[in-house]
Write a protein that holds these residues in place. Sequence first.
Motif, PDB file in Angstrom:
ATOM      1  N   UNK A 123      -8.292  42.284  -7.560  1.00 39.93           N
ATOM      2  CA  UNK A 123      -7.584  41.141  -8.136  1.00 39.93           C
ATOM      3  C   UNK A 123      -6.102  41.134  -7.724  1.00 39.93           C
ATOM      4  N   UNK A 124      -5.873  41.360  -6.447  1.00 39.62           N
ATOM      5  CA  UNK A 124      -4.508  41.452  -5.936  1.00 39.62           C
ATOM      6  C   UNK A 124      -3.822  40.088  -5.941  1.00 39.62           C
ATOM      7  N   UNK A 125      -2.633  40.055  -6.531  1.00 43.53           N
ATOM      8  CA  UNK A 125      -1.849  38.815  -6.540  1.00 43.53           C
ATOM      9  C   UNK A 125      -0.466  39.104  -5.975  1.00 43.53           C
ATOM     10  N   UNK A 126      -0.055  38.269  -5.031  1.00 41.84           N
ATOM     11  CA  UNK A 126       1.304  38.382  -4.497  1.00 41.84           C
ATOM     12  C   UNK A 126       1.916  36.991  -4.540  1.00 41.84           C
ATOM     13  N   UNK A 127       2.878  36.831  -5.386  1.00 43.27           N
ATOM     14  CA  UNK A 127       3.533  35.526  -5.525  1.00 43.27           C
ATOM     15  C   UNK A 127       4.980  35.654  -5.072  1.00 43.27           C
ATOM     16  N   UNK A 128       5.412  34.668  -4.277  1.00 33.92           N
ATOM     17  CA  UNK A 128       6.814  34.649  -3.863  1.00 33.92           C
ATOM     18  C   UNK A 128       7.576  33.707  -4.783  1.00 33.92           C
ATOM     19  N   UNK A 129       8.718  34.153  -5.302  1.00 32.32           N
ATOM     20  CA  UNK A 129       9.511  33.236  -6.123  1.00 32.32           C
ATOM     21  C   UNK A 129      10.204  32.203  -5.228  1.00 32.32           C
ATOM     22  N   UNK A 130      10.396  31.016  -5.765  1.00 31.68           N
ATOM     23  CA  UNK A 130      11.186  30.000  -5.063  1.00 31.68           C
ATOM     24  C   UNK A 130      12.441  29.771  -5.883  1.00 31.68           C
ATOM     25  N   UNK A 131      13.573  29.918  -5.233  1.00 35.87           N
ATOM     26  CA  UNK A 131      14.830  29.729  -5.933  1.00 35.87           C
ATOM     27  C   UNK A 131      15.427  28.401  -5.508  1.00 35.87           C
ATOM     28  N   UNK A 132      16.080  27.750  -6.463  1.00 32.48           N
ATOM     29  CA  UNK A 132      16.677  26.470  -6.115  1.00 32.48           C
ATOM     30  C   UNK A 132      17.762  26.102  -7.092  1.00 32.48           C
ATOM     31  N   UNK A 133      18.386  24.969  -6.879  1.00 30.40           N
ATOM     32  CA  UNK A 133      19.447  24.510  -7.757  1.00 30.40           C
ATOM     33  C   UNK A 133      20.747  25.225  -7.460  1.00 30.40           C
ATOM     34  N   UNK A 134      21.778  24.891  -8.217  1.00 33.98           N
ATOM     35  CA  UNK A 134      23.118  25.420  -7.975  1.00 33.98           C
ATOM     36  C   UNK A 134      23.151  26.937  -8.164  1.00 33.98           C
ATOM     37  N   UNK A 135      22.472  27.424  -9.205  1.00 33.13           N
ATOM     38  CA  UNK A 135      22.546  28.858  -9.521  1.00 33.13           C
ATOM     39  C   UNK A 135      21.356  29.632  -8.966  1.00 33.13           C
ATOM     40  N   UNK A 136      20.633  28.995  -8.061  1.00 35.66           N
ATOM     41  CA  UNK A 136      19.467  29.630  -7.443  1.00 35.66           C
ATOM     42  C   UNK A 136      18.544  30.258  -8.484  1.00 35.66           C
ATOM     43  N   UNK A 137      18.282  29.460  -9.499  1.00 28.70           N
ATOM     44  CA  UNK A 137      17.340  29.949 -10.501  1.00 28.70           C
ATOM     45  C   UNK A 137      15.928  29.896  -9.943  1.00 28.70           C
ATOM     46  N   UNK A 138      15.076  30.670 -10.577  1.00 24.08           N
ATOM     47  CA  UNK A 138      13.685  30.665 -10.148  1.00 24.08           C
ATOM     48  C   UNK A 138      13.046  29.368 -10.616  1.00 24.08           C
ATOM     49  N   UNK A 139      12.620  28.543  -9.646  1.00 26.93           N
ATOM     50  CA  UNK A 139      12.091  27.248 -10.052  1.00 26.93           C
ATOM     51  C   UNK A 139      10.595  27.137  -9.804  1.00 26.93           C
TER      52      UNK A 139
END
Lengths: 341, 352
Positions: A21-37
């Motif tokens: 059950x391997x899961x690999x998720x990449x975070x996507x950062x965006x917005x002014x403060x590069x929050x995780x969106x």
Amino acid sequence: MSAANVENDASAGDVLLEAENLKIHYPIHGGVFLKRIGEVKAVDGVSFTINAGETLGLVGESGCGKTTVGKGIMRLIEATDGHIWFTRRTGERVDLVPLGRKAMRPIRSEIQMIYQDPYSSLNPRWSVGDIVAEPLTVHFPDMKRKERDEKVAWLLEKVGLTGEQAHRYPHEFSGGQRQRVGIARALSTNPRLVISDEPVSALDVSIQAQVVNLMQELQEEFGLTYLFIAHDLSIVEHISHRIAVMYLGNMVEIGPARDLYDNPVHPYTRALLSAVPLPDPSLKRPDRIVLQGEPPSPLAKPSGCPFRTRCPLAEAACAEEIPVLTEVAPGHHVACPVVLR
Amino acid sequence: MSDVSETGAAQAGGTDRKKLLEVKNLRTYFDVEGKTAKAVDGVSFHVFANEVFGIVGESGSGKSVTSLSIMRLIPDPPGRIEGGEIWFNGTNLLDMSYAEMRKIRGNEISMIFQEPMTALNPVFTIGFQLKEAIRHHRKGLTKAEVTDRAEEMLTLVGIPDARRRLKNYPHEFSGGMRQRAMIAMALALEPRLLIADEPTTALDVTIQAQILELMLSVREKTGDASILLITHDLAVVAETCDRVAVMYGGKVQEISDVKRLFAEPLHPYTQGLLTSLPRPDKERRKRLQTIPGIVPSIMNMPPGCKFAERCPLRESRCDTIEPELVEVRPDRFARCHLVEPEGVADAQEAQA
């Protein structure tokens, strides 16, 4: 030879690696403060085993997550969830996912990687001998220099080069020869598992066969286990004992090579195999299933079965949950409830 | 594919089919670091009207330089077309002025490239670039007509919702859609000859199948246009081409219709290439046959046969005397001392 040259005790059939059950998720950062969106679910709950001494082919189109699986096993990318059980040379079974850098280091000598691009994967300022010796200096720092040089020369000869070529630099070698250097480097630590990510796709047709044959010869001589990641389905069919097919982060079918190619069950596997051009006009192919559209972006992965947006058999129920792999023949698993009904 | 039977008929009837393109003894050299690299060295072949002709070869074989030479797109310096003739529709392209050649490019001969992202301009919309091509080709259309035509072209290449898609920028298209847009642009000009240089190499296999099918279907829709397909992939050749030239070391080594090339390859290089491919009807995991050695450097070509170093049939004359490309079977050409001509004389007698 040396302490580094412990015989691989792989007897075929033992599970060498098991992804659960391997899961690999990449975070996507965006917005002014590069929050995780958001996140890209590059690998989204994949389970498979690799038996000692076999070649597992991993195929799929770009963006399906096959390279991420390979990097996840090498811990070059952190897994989000799940387990990667690896059987060490000592017989100990360890989960690689929670291991820290330090604990992972000795295991890296048992899992090595061959890269796609023989031009960028070798340091142009290092001699070929230094490149092949580097894993030895990292993993076996006590090895004497003379012993190391001997081992490097021996490795270069094993991959079809000569010991004298250790003093040369990568630019003096052709693409196929560089890939041989990459293979020698991967084998220097006597790995149990070799992950090869598109090892021949950058090579010319007449050179591909040389490298494929070399990999098979080395596998037989050293009892190596390969995870062979590639998009070229005819090469994968040729070299693999078993094949796994991925689509958009999920495994849709896995089975013995012959079984999977002769009787593909999942609609995606069927379409994929029917799209492969055959190298002879006289060969009969199954009727081509031309898929409509293109794989959706992993950013906007469909709910339920990832293939349902292009699937000729899709039903309303397919949107509800991700299908699980179900055994249809010995060792042949398919994740499609519609086709199995 | 569909034309194989036609090609088969042509062999008996001789070569009275109309030649759209005829390349004669083309030589394109590059001056690199005081030396001359003979990238294309005496290439001759012809493409019939309404035919898909393939040029297959490995890197450095000269296949792409041949296609760029036909378009007169060789960067000069360091490159130069040293000699030869390129007859297209009755005129020699190598005699043309730059301005005359500009009219040929696009209008008569269009080209699609391997990497559609680098061939499209990222700062203009797909619609703008497509309409520019249409306006250039058909002066006098109104703005609305140009837009309609652009939409029609995108629909023809299978892009859904074409009207809205015209407003998209190249980065908003996927790889396959960009290649479709490139094909739409190339076809908007209704060329007589479409040169496709590795058009599907950067694409996934299911998308490759779509694009190849699209190219073939477009040929049917547009009438008598011919396609010159440059590729390294023999399987793509097997599936799409009518006839093919195999290149190695800057020279054509073999020309044949596709069916007979795969059934009975004549040149040892072609034979080696075909046996080194994994095939579904071969035994799995059995060792592949290989061609030993590596492709010779273009800077340092052997004086005799370019393939001699790697050839299993090499004789001493192969190292010193370069063989000619001769018709060894009716409509089949090979450049090898060891392929005995047969049947050609009979066929010529029969014709006379």
